[in-house]
Design a protein around this motif. Structure first.
Motif, PDB file in Angstrom:
ATOM      1  N   MET B  48      12.557  78.967  29.148  1.00 56.74           N
ATOM      2  CA  MET B  48      13.105  80.256  28.704  1.00 56.74           C
ATOM      3  C   MET B  48      13.413  81.094  29.935  1.00 56.74           C
ATOM      4  O   MET B  48      12.593  81.173  30.852  1.00 56.74           O
ATOM      5  CB  MET B  48      12.077  80.962  27.808  1.00 56.74           C
ATOM      6  N   VAL B  49      14.583  81.716  29.942  1.00 58.80           N
ATOM      7  CA  VAL B  49      14.999  82.518  31.096  1.00 58.80           C
ATOM      8  C   VAL B  49      15.572  83.834  30.592  1.00 58.80           C
ATOM      9  O   VAL B  49      16.468  83.836  29.752  1.00 58.80           O
ATOM     10  CB  VAL B  49      16.088  81.800  31.920  1.00 58.80           C
ATOM     11  N   ASP B 112      16.992  83.686  27.138  1.00 64.47           N
ATOM     12  CA  ASP B 112      17.801  82.582  26.646  1.00 64.47           C
ATOM     13  C   ASP B 112      16.987  81.308  26.734  1.00 64.47           C
ATOM     14  O   ASP B 112      16.107  81.170  27.580  1.00 64.47           O
ATOM     15  CB  ASP B 112      19.084  82.442  27.479  1.00 64.47           C
ATOM     16  N   MET B 113      17.302  80.386  25.860  1.00 64.06           N
ATOM     17  CA  MET B 113      16.573  79.131  25.800  1.00 64.06           C
ATOM     18  C   MET B 113      17.351  78.025  26.501  1.00 64.06           C
ATOM     19  O   MET B 113      18.563  77.924  26.352  1.00 64.06           O
ATOM     20  CB  MET B 113      16.386  78.717  24.336  1.00 64.06           C
TER      21      MET B 113
END
Lengths: 156, 156
Positions: B48-49, B112-113
């Protein structure tokens, strides 16, 4: 994605291991992975997210190779895959992906890296679940084998 | 990060399994992981970011529980952890993280994934390599155990 996208990871890995552990791996032929499964004893995995794409990278080592790299870095060989070894594999995963990120950034492909996760367990297998193609690159060495795998969704 | 950050993943997992597979898991007590290691036979991992943070999520199942979930979804029980099972674990990983992403987004934590990666191998262990704390949540069920683990760097 085409086979060329694995090259930044390949050269980054070779560079990281030569610098950190005086270890030379011999790259095999990159393959688009279909039924082939990367198998090993300790693996580092990391997610990547960018405006154009998202994906994942993994590096998998046979136990003996991981312990040998550890020995060359620290001067002492652990008996088994312990927390020091998984820390090292996480660090290698970060460094290899960071190096590839720089190289791919120069080509206009930007992504951010998540944090790495390390898996240990004899003979585990890794499957990247991604709509795009999966590239796998085997490496051999006198101390054991490794392989890297890269998968990106929707990369031009 | 505090223990509350695992709750969106917990409620998302319970929701996904109840909806997809009529399977009820009993959550245990969430713990800040130190030496404890999540062990299982098939795991899904995802990076995750976000602008404020980056991290990783994993879900690990014992084989019997994974096969039972598969049986309830498809009406047929695989003999072992095959590609259908790893596809399902990848899909559950995506759905649980997607549900948690929505819940955390409502609280102002955006990420975001990456794409999921699935590990299979009897009794493997997962270690999240992250500067921040690692939260682990065990689940029990009559068909076997599972656990989820969440780790974020630099989350307020």
């Amino acid at each position: 994605m085409n086979v060329e996208f694995i090259n930044p990871f390949l050269s980054s890995l070779i560079n990281v291991l030569a610098t950190m552990a005086q270890t030379e791996l011999t790259p095999g032929k990159p393959k688009v992975k279909k039924d082939e499964v990367a198998q090993g004893d300790v693996s580092g995995l990391i997610g990547m997210v960018g405006p154009q794409t998202k994906g994942s990278f993994s590096i998998t080592f046979e136990e003996n190779l991981a312990l040998t790299i550890m020995e060359r870095m620290l001067g002492e060989r652990p008996d088994s895959i312990n927390e020091d070894v998984t820390d090292m594999v996480g660090e290698i995963t970060n460094m290899v992906t960071g190096g590839a990120k720089n190289l791919l950034g120069e080509k206009g492909y930007e992504f951010d890296m998540a944090t790495p996760v390390v898996v240990s367990g004899p003979g585990h297998t890794i499957t990247h679940k991604c709509d795009g193609p999966k590239l796998i690159m085997p490496f051999t060495s006198p101390d054991g084998n490794a392989n890297i795998e890269v998968s990106f969704d929707k990369l031009a």
